[in-house]
Design an enzyme around this catalytic site. Structure first.
Site, PDB file in Angstrom:
ATOM      1  N   SER A  77      -3.545  10.949  -8.396  1.00  0.00           N
ATOM      2  CA  SER A  77      -4.719  10.143  -8.758  1.00  0.00           C
ATOM      3  C   SER A  77      -6.010  10.401  -8.009  1.00  0.00           C
ATOM      4  O   SER A  77      -7.042   9.864  -8.384  1.00  0.00           O
ATOM      5  CB  SER A  77      -4.388   8.661  -8.653  1.00  0.00           C
ATOM      6  OG  SER A  77      -3.741   8.252  -9.823  1.00  0.00           O
ATOM      7  N   SER A  82      -5.643   8.041 -11.641  1.00  0.00           N
ATOM      8  CA  SER A  82      -6.207   6.730 -11.832  1.00  0.00           C
ATOM      9  C   SER A  82      -7.541   6.494 -11.128  1.00  0.00           C
ATOM     10  O   SER A  82      -8.278   5.585 -11.502  1.00  0.00           O
ATOM     11  CB  SER A  82      -5.203   5.679 -11.358  1.00  0.00           C
ATOM     12  OG  SER A  82      -4.965   5.833  -9.973  1.00  0.00           O
ATOM     13  N   LYS A 103     -12.256   2.482  -4.241  1.00  0.00           N
ATOM     14  CA  LYS A 103     -11.394   2.211  -5.402  1.00  0.00           C
ATOM     15  C   LYS A 103     -10.920   0.766  -5.339  1.00  0.00           C
ATOM     16  O   LYS A 103     -10.540   0.277  -4.264  1.00  0.00           O
ATOM     17  CB  LYS A 103     -10.201   3.165  -5.380  1.00  0.00           C
ATOM     18  CG  LYS A 103      -9.292   3.065  -6.606  1.00  0.00           C
ATOM     19  CD  LYS A 103      -8.165   4.086  -6.518  1.00  0.00           C
ATOM     20  CE  LYS A 103      -7.238   4.053  -7.712  1.00  0.00           C
ATOM     21  NZ  LYS A 103      -6.123   5.008  -7.576  1.00  0.00           N
TER      22      LYS A 103
HETATM   23  N1  GLN Z   1      -0.889   9.474 -13.303  1.00  0.00           N
HETATM   24  C1  GLN Z   1       0.179   9.127 -12.401  1.00  0.00           C
HETATM   25  C2  GLN Z   1       0.801   7.824 -12.801  1.00  0.00           C
HETATM   26  O1  GLN Z   1       0.340   7.220 -13.726  1.00  0.00           O
HETATM   27  C3  GLN Z   1      -0.353   9.071 -10.986  1.00  0.00           C
HETATM   28  C4  GLN Z   1      -1.008   7.803 -10.644  1.00  0.00           C
HETATM   29  C5  GLN Z   1      -1.463   7.724  -9.236  1.00  0.00           C
HETATM   30  O2  GLN Z   1      -1.432   8.714  -8.501  1.00  0.00           O
HETATM   31  N2  GLN Z   1      -1.859   6.540  -8.847  1.00  0.00           N
HETATM   32  O3  GLN Z   1       1.748   7.397 -12.207  1.00  0.00           O
END
Ligand code: GLN
Length: 474
Positions: A164, A140, A65
């Site tokens: 995410s 994400s 990532k």
């Molecule tokens: N969707 C969540 C957010 O936008 C989690 C994001 C993540 O785990 N990086 O904060």
């Protein structure tokens, strides 16, 4: 040679030059449609690697990532602000993989700064879902999950702050493991919310997730929040019988926007567990309804602080034609941050500002403790907790224009993150539209071996299910 959908374990027995060349051809074939990578190496000659014949990861390709720093390989966090940034060092996770002989073939797309649940916030374009290109891959770590699901790489490394790794794994029909907070080093991870961030593997099988965790887990002197609790051999308990296992099912998880089709898959998976001799116990996690609100106070507070360092001087992008230094700060941050980062910086500075700190941040910190205690109390009665990973299957690209509806994608994962617990999402079935649906297995702190065991036994039991025959659309 068959490369697509082969596991780490299977590929470890094959000729590595062939594996790598098949990997690059699959990436070439799929990327124009999928865009799961922000950066792809062009082939063998570009790959900088060590040889470690003792490790099972030796010579196996991996996607990283793009929020994890890779030495001499550009790292963007999928954000314009980091345009032109090339880290002078490796994240600890990256270093450990390289020492094991892993081959980094590229950097996976994600929501900018890991803010999001769909990869639509990426400044480099969306990564669609390999099962249906009109839908999102989740986020994400959407690029990381899509790349594995489409067979571009046998595994990838994502990061999980509020869901995410688990949510995109569920959307893409692959396995995603969020380790206990502090089990895997955050050094070299571009920080989103430091008290929540966890790197972890996305794989085809539970066994592969255990194999990767064996390599990346452990105390790191460069990250003071890593735990010195013993790193286990996570592959050792995979086949333990789960007869008599007590599975807690929290009643609060059935109201929160859960789609019927996801509920159906979840119910069937409970039946599977019962067939295997496990006992389903109804439990309560009473503060669940405050999970998302608490997460969006704590997380944005930390985001606003972590994003303070991007001033156009030290990293990446710097706005042109500024009058003076102050003007350059304003312009750089205005042009370099997208809407979602700005929204979080504003929310975060608001909840931390004097006069509001006690009402919001401090209150949220207290509720976080209550949420944590709910789980700890539940684990006095049950061995693991089972929930759907996300309330819905993958949604359509552009469908969730309202940020709050996007935030709700994490209702089932964010509370687990606030409590710092380990959790894994495993594929459990499909919706009527032929979209993957995952279930989340949550365990007590540092008991990754337990959730991997339960997930592996479920995966084995479901190995011949009809839905396993479904194929991706790329
Ligand atoms: N969707 C969540 C957010 O936008 C989690 C994001 C993540 O785990 N990086 O904060």
């Amino acid at each position: 040679m068959e490369f697509i959908n082969k596991t780490i374990k299977e590929l470890s027995k094959k000729d590595k030059r062939e594996v790598l060349s098949d990997c690059f051809s699959r990436i070439k074939e799929v990327e124009p449609k999928l865009h799961a990578f922000v950066t792809v190496l062009s082939g063998l000659e570009e790959v900088d690697r060590k040889d470690n014949p003792k490790s099972i990861l030796n010579g196996i390709p991996v996607g990283i990532k793009d929020v994890l720093c890779t030495r001499n390989l550009r790292t963007t966090a999928s954000a314009k602000m980091l345009d032109g940034f090339t880290p002078p060092y490796n994240a600890t996770v990256v270093k450990k993989l390289k020492d094991a002989g892993a081959i980094i073939v590229g950097k996976n797309n994600c929501d900018a700064w890991a803010h999001g649940a769909s990869t639509e916030n990426s400044d480099y374009g969306v990564t669609p879902n390999p099962w249906d290109l009109e839908r999102v891959s989740g986020g994400s770590s959407g690029g990381s999950a899509a790349a594995v699901a489409a067979g571009e790489v046998p595994y990838s490394i994502g990061t999980d702050t509020g869901g995410s790794i688990r949510q995109p794994a569920s959307f893409c029909g692959v396995v995603g493991l969020k380790p206990t907070y502090g089990r895997v080093s955050r050094y070299g991870l571009i920080a989103m919310a430091s008290s929540l961030d966890c790197p972890g593997p996305i794989t085809h099988t539970v066994e592969d997730a255990a194999i990767v965790l064996n390599v990346i887990a452990g105390k790191d002197e460069k990250d003071a929040t890593t735990s010195d609790s013993q790193v286990l051999d996570y592959t050792k308990d995979l086949n333990k019988d789960i007869k008599g296992l007590k599975i807690g099912v929290p009643k609060e998880y059935f109201g929160l926007g859960l789609f019927d089709e996801v509920g159906e898959v979840f119910k069937k998976s409970l039946e599977t567990f019962e067939k295997m001799g496990a006992e389903v116990v109804n439990i309560t996690l009473p503060h669940t309804e405050y999970g998302v609100a608490t997460y969006y106070i704590i997380q944005t507070a930390e985001v606003s602080s972590n994003l303070g360092r991007y001033d156009g001087v030290k990293y990446g992008f710097s706005a042109k034609d500024s009058k003076d230094l102050i003007d350059s700060y304003f312009k750089t941050r205005d042009e370099g941050f997208g809407d979602e980062a700005k929204r979080r910086i504003m929310l975060g500075t608001y909840v931390l500002s004097s006069g509001y700190y006690d009402a919001y941040y401090l209150k949220a910190a207290k509720v976080r403790r209550l949420i944590h205690d709910d789980f700890v109390k539940a684990f006095e009665k049950v061995d693991i907790i089972l929930t759907p990973t996300a309330p819905t299957p993958a949604f359509k690209i552009g469908e969730k224009a309202d940020p709050v509806s996007m935030y709700m994608a994490d209702v089932f994962t964010a509370p687990v993150s606030l409590a710092g617990l380990p959790a894994i999402s495993v594929p459990a079935g499909f919706s009527a539209d032929k979209l993957p649906v995952g279930i989340q297995i949550v365990g007590p702190h540092f008991e990754e071996n337990k959730i991997l065991n339960v997930a592996h036994m479920f995966e084995k039991e479901a190995a011949n299910a009809d839905w396993r025959k479904n194929k991706v659309a790329v």
